[in-house]
Design a protein around this motif. Structure first.
Motif, mmCIF file in Angstrom:
data_model
loop_
_atom_site.group_PDB
_atom_site.id
_atom_site.type_symbol
_atom_site.label_atom_id
_atom_site.label_comp_id
_atom_site.label_asym_id
_atom_site.label_seq_id
_atom_site.Cartn_x
_atom_site.Cartn_y
_atom_site.Cartn_z
ATOM 1 N N ARG A 323 -10.636 -15.106 -4.360
ATOM 2 C CA ARG A 323 -9.642 -14.166 -4.867
ATOM 3 C C ARG A 323 -9.639 -12.846 -4.090
ATOM 4 N NH1 ARG A 323 -7.345 -16.154 -9.276
ATOM 5 N NH2 ARG A 323 -6.528 -14.148 -9.988
ATOM 6 N N LYS A 324 -9.936 -12.930 -2.802
ATOM 7 C CA LYS A 324 -9.945 -11.749 -1.942
ATOM 8 C C LYS A 324 -8.534 -11.494 -1.397
ATOM 9 C CE LYS A 324 -14.439 -11.240 -2.233
ATOM 10 N NZ LYS A 324 -15.347 -11.491 -1.097
ATOM 11 N N PRO A 325 -8.180 -10.240 -1.127
ATOM 12 C CA PRO A 325 -6.844 -9.938 -0.594
ATOM 13 C C PRO A 325 -6.618 -10.559 0.785
ATOM 14 C CG PRO A 325 -7.932 -7.941 -1.399
ATOM 15 C CD PRO A 325 -8.972 -9.021 -1.384
ATOM 16 N N ILE A 326 -5.411 -11.064 0.998
ATOM 17 C CA ILE A 326 -5.006 -11.595 2.303
ATOM 18 C C ILE A 326 -3.747 -10.859 2.743
ATOM 19 C CG2 ILE A 326 -4.260 -13.610 3.624
ATOM 20 C CD1 ILE A 326 -5.633 -15.388 1.573
ATOM 21 N N VAL A 327 -3.811 -10.269 3.937
ATOM 22 C CA VAL A 327 -2.646 -9.632 4.538
ATOM 23 C C VAL A 327 -2.163 -10.546 5.659
ATOM 24 C CG1 VAL A 327 -1.771 -7.608 5.769
ATOM 25 C CG2 VAL A 327 -3.496 -7.337 3.955
ATOM 26 N N PHE A 328 -0.896 -10.922 5.595
ATOM 27 C CA PHE A 328 -0.322 -11.820 6.596
ATOM 28 C C PHE A 328 0.700 -11.058 7.421
ATOM 29 C CE2 PHE A 328 2.797 -15.453 7.469
ATOM 30 C CZ PHE A 328 2.116 -15.856 8.610
ATOM 31 N N SER A 353 -1.490 -11.805 -0.245
ATOM 32 C CA SER A 353 -1.404 -10.656 -1.146
ATOM 33 C C SER A 353 -0.335 -9.698 -0.657
ATOM 34 C CB SER A 353 -2.747 -9.925 -1.215
ATOM 35 O OG SER A 353 -3.806 -10.807 -1.446
ATOM 36 N N VAL A 354 -0.263 -9.534 0.677
ATOM 37 C CA VAL A 354 0.735 -8.673 1.313
ATOM 38 C C VAL A 354 1.273 -9.398 2.543
ATOM 39 C CG1 VAL A 354 1.198 -6.453 2.451
ATOM 40 C CG2 VAL A 354 -0.473 -6.568 0.581
ATOM 41 N N ILE A 355 2.576 -9.408 2.706
ATOM 42 C CA ILE A 355 3.184 -9.870 3.954
ATOM 43 C C ILE A 355 3.831 -8.658 4.602
ATOM 44 C CG2 ILE A 355 4.890 -11.365 5.051
ATOM 45 C CD1 ILE A 355 4.599 -13.288 2.712
ATOM 46 N N LYS A 356 3.424 -8.371 5.830
ATOM 47 C CA LYS A 356 3.896 -7.186 6.542
ATOM 48 C C LYS A 356 4.626 -7.612 7.805
ATOM 49 C CE LYS A 356 3.179 -4.693 10.305
ATOM 50 N NZ LYS A 356 3.079 -5.260 11.662
ATOM 51 N N THR A 442 -7.509 -2.901 5.151
ATOM 52 C CA THR A 442 -8.612 -2.019 4.786
ATOM 53 C C THR A 442 -8.359 -1.368 3.431
ATOM 54 O OG1 THR A 442 -9.084 -1.593 7.118
ATOM 55 C CG2 THR A 442 -9.961 -0.023 5.521
ATOM 56 N N PHE A 443 -7.138 -0.876 3.211
ATOM 57 C CA PHE A 443 -6.821 -0.253 1.926
ATOM 58 C C PHE A 443 -6.758 -1.284 0.803
ATOM 59 C CE2 PHE A 443 -5.997 3.435 4.430
ATOM 60 C CZ PHE A 443 -6.040 4.522 3.555
ATOM 61 N N CYS A 444 -6.321 -2.499 1.110
ATOM 62 C CA CYS A 444 -6.315 -3.558 0.084
ATOM 63 C C CYS A 444 -7.735 -3.922 -0.331
ATOM 64 C CB CYS A 444 -5.561 -4.776 0.598
ATOM 65 S SG CYS A 444 -3.763 -4.582 0.621
ATOM 66 N N ALA A 445 -8.657 -3.881 0.624
ATOM 67 C CA ALA A 445 -10.067 -4.142 0.288
ATOM 68 C C ALA A 445 -10.571 -3.090 -0.695
ATOM 69 C CB ALA A 445 -10.912 -4.139 1.556
ATOM 70 N N ALA A 446 -10.167 -1.848 -0.473
ATOM 71 C CA ALA A 446 -10.565 -0.779 -1.389
ATOM 72 C C ALA A 446 -9.931 -0.969 -2.768
ATOM 73 C CB ALA A 446 -10.168 0.577 -0.806
ATOM 74 N N ALA A 447 -8.664 -1.398 -2.802
ATOM 75 C CA ALA A 447 -7.991 -1.644 -4.081
ATOM 76 C C ALA A 447 -8.664 -2.786 -4.840
ATOM 77 C CB ALA A 447 -6.518 -1.957 -3.840
ATOM 78 N N PHE A 448 -9.107 -3.808 -4.101
ATOM 79 C CA PHE A 448 -9.835 -4.927 -4.712
ATOM 80 C C PHE A 448 -11.149 -4.427 -5.317
ATOM 81 C CE2 PHE A 448 -13.142 -8.178 -4.331
ATOM 82 C CZ PHE A 448 -12.578 -9.244 -5.001
ATOM 83 N N THR A 449 -11.880 -3.641 -4.558
ATOM 84 C CA THR A 449 -13.150 -3.096 -5.038
ATOM 85 C C THR A 449 -12.942 -2.244 -6.275
ATOM 86 O OG1 THR A 449 -14.091 -3.093 -2.817
ATOM 87 C CG2 THR A 449 -15.113 -1.632 -4.427
ATOM 88 N N GLN A 450 -11.932 -1.397 -6.240
ATOM 89 C CA GLN A 450 -11.647 -0.518 -7.378
ATOM 90 C C GLN A 450 -11.360 -1.326 -8.640
ATOM 91 O OE1 GLN A 450 -7.840 1.580 -7.361
ATOM 92 N NE2 GLN A 450 -8.896 3.436 -7.992
ATOM 93 N N VAL A 461 -10.010 -9.989 -9.743
ATOM 94 C CA VAL A 461 -8.581 -9.738 -9.592
ATOM 95 C C VAL A 461 -8.350 -8.997 -8.283
ATOM 96 C CG1 VAL A 461 -8.105 -9.699 -12.058
ATOM 97 C CG2 VAL A 461 -8.759 -7.585 -10.912
ATOM 98 N N ARG A 462 -7.168 -9.146 -7.716
ATOM 99 C CA ARG A 462 -6.922 -8.575 -6.397
ATOM 100 C C ARG A 462 -6.764 -7.066 -6.423
ATOM 101 N NH1 ARG A 462 -3.876 -13.487 -5.618
ATOM 102 N NH2 ARG A 462 -4.876 -14.751 -4.022
#
Length: 521
Positions: A323-328, A353-356, A442-450, A461-462
């Motif tokens: 359930r870790k964030p994935i940025v594509f 989790s995010v498509i950029k 990097t910011f999504c990793a922080a949001a996951f940790t938070q 949860v992500r």
């Protein structure tokens, strides 16, 4: 009585492992949590089918589980089964309905929208949508729909009482992806999953059935819980404050950012990650992916050079499991058919989790004719209504969409955030878009940790991926502005190292002061 379709077993005696009898396997499956049984016997005579159905009926009655007979209305009537399942070339529904008792269950296999619409007109009780994944259980007569193709078929069921199960290649390692991805933009979800070989071919049908049922139940409860939560009321001020808070989390936790990225920008991306306060690892070997998934903070998959597809597939699958964030970042997805097919395969295999992407890339992903791609770049004036474009694509892909350009647009399908920071020099260096993906991860990793530190949920949860995407974009664009204004920057050659410096020196108070944000409901 209402039918629980959550774990729908389709039998197949030819798949049984050596030393296991059909009845033993079926009873273990029922004990493990199977909620509906469909007996499928394609290559036996009527007498043998009748005997198998009779034994199955007795066992299902013991566990109070409905029994469905595949194709054969006569067999269903003979053993007093609860209903039948019909294929597109089997007996028409209206004839089956006239022969069966009034309360009999009738299900139909559906592979496209026309099938679903006809099933609704026929007033069936449920449909089996598939095949969702490639399967070796039987020769496929219809094309694989893919996880992302199920949602449009479920949307057709809005306002009806028809239930839906997904079938075809569904297994424990793709179950969560199947459930999460197989949802319509309006939130219409599957009522269950149909499983064949994962249970029937197992030496431990009780254990695998229990795992599948528990996974479905946990997902269903989590979905209901998330739906019941009040939506976040984003404003420009609390969004900026949230980004500033995530910057502090990055500095204190030093998350590991796993990146399978464009070889042209690997060095810049790694340095950008370090400058923000995180740790990069640029691993591509498929053999490493399971171990890395346990320790990473977020995963970035950028297929600018599309050379590590096997690693990308496994990395995403294992990150989903954790359930870790994935940025594509589908770099240049509109340039070739191979890239389009690869993007579809990846997004059907795991949930982003995010498509950029830029306008050309996201337009190609959405199959829009509004913008054109030129290699990795987009050409033309862009989308006439970018806010609605990102919102609709976010709903379709069930993730956050980040549209980058002169103005950046980010949406989670409900809220749209417009960002107006940046400098034209960012478009004059190789890998600036790739670095945006790095910053977002990097910011999504922080949001996951938070999210998983503050609330301590029962399962990971992500976190706020909208905030993560906005934070990543702001970090690079505000640093880009600062770098461009330095006296030692004289062009693109001196801009790149200055950009890394400014990422390193970026502070939360600078983001609060410089960020130009507009939140659109």
């Amino acid at each position: 009585m209402p039918i629980d379709y959550s774990l729908y077993l389709v039998t197949g005696r030819d798949l049984l492992p050596e030393g296991t009898t059909y009845i033993k396997s079926l009873e273990e499956s029922l004990r493990g949590g199977v909620t509906v049984v469909q007996v499928r016997e394609k290559n036996v005579d009527t007498l043998e089918f009748l005997e198998i159905a009779r034994q199955s009926k007795a066992l299902c009655d013991k566990y109070q589980v409905p029994l469905i007979i595949n194709d054969r209305v006569d067999i269903a009537l003979a053993v007093n089964a609860d209903g039948v399942h019909l294929g597109q070339t089997d007996m028409p529904v209206h004839i089956a309905r006239s022969l069966l008792p009034p309360n009999a269950i009738i299900g139909v296999s559906c592979n496209n929208l026309e099938h679903v619409q006809q099933a609704i007109r026929d007033r069936v009780d449920y449909i089996g949508i598939g095949p969702v994944w490639p399967t070796s259980t039987k020769k496929l007569a219809n094309p694989v729909i893919g996880v992302r193709g199920v949602g449009s078929l479920l949307a057709a069921l809005d306002g009806t009482t028809v239930k839906a199960v997904a079938i075809g290649g569904v297994k424990s390692d793709n179950l969560l992806r199947t459930l999460h991805g197989s949802m319509s933009p309006s939130g219409h979800k599957l009522d269950g999953i149909a499983v064949v070989s994962e249970i029937v071919a197992s030496h431990e049908p009780y254990a695998i059935s229990r795992t599948l049922r528990e996974t479905y139940t946990a997902w269903d409860a989590c979905t209901a819980e998330q739906k019941a939560k009040p939506s976040i009321a984003y404003t420009a001020e609390n969004t900026k404050a949230g980004v500033a808070n995530l910057m502090g989390i990055i500095q204190t936790t030093n998350p590991l950012i796993h990146q399978i990225t464009n070889v042209v920008a690997t060095n810049q991306s790694a340095n950008a990650t370090l400058a923000l306060g995180a740790s990069p690892i640029m691993a591509t070997a498929p053999e490493e992916m399971e171990d890395l998934s346990r320790v990473l903070g977020a995963l970035l998959i950028n297929f600018g050079t599309v050379t590590d597809k096997a690693g990308m597939i496994l990395a995403g699958k294992y990150a989903n499991c954790e359930r870790k964030p994935i940025v594509f970042d589908p770099v240049g997805v509109g340039a070739t058919q191979f890239r389009r097919e690869t993007a579809a395969q990846l997004l059907n295999t795991w949930q982003a989790s995010v498509i950029k992407g830029n306008a050309g890339e996201l337009g190609a992903l959405a199959e829009s004719q509004e913008v054109k791609a030129k290699g990795v770049d987009s050409v033309g004036s862009g989308f006439a209504d970018p806010a609605n474009f990102v919102k609709n694509l976010a709903r379709r892909e069930r993730c956050v969409i980040a549209l980058t350009g002169k103005t950046d647009w980010v949406s989670d399908g409900t809220t749209v955030v417009k960002l107006d920071n940046g400098h034209e020099l960012l478009g004059n260096i190789t890998g600036s878009g790739c670095m945006v993906g790095t910053c977002i991860a990097t910011f999504c990793a922080a949001a996951f940790t938070q999210a998983n530190t503050e609330s301590k949920p029962s399962m990971p949860v992500r976190g706020d991926m909208l905030l993560g995407a906005v934070g990543g974009i702001l970090a690079l664009t505000i640093a880009g502005e600062a770098a461009a204004n330095r006296s030692d920057v004289r062009g693109s050659g001196t801009f790149l190292p200055a950009l890394i410096d400014e990422l390193y020196n970026l502070r939360p108070e600078t983001v609060l002061e410089k960020a130009r944000i507009q939140v659109i409901s």
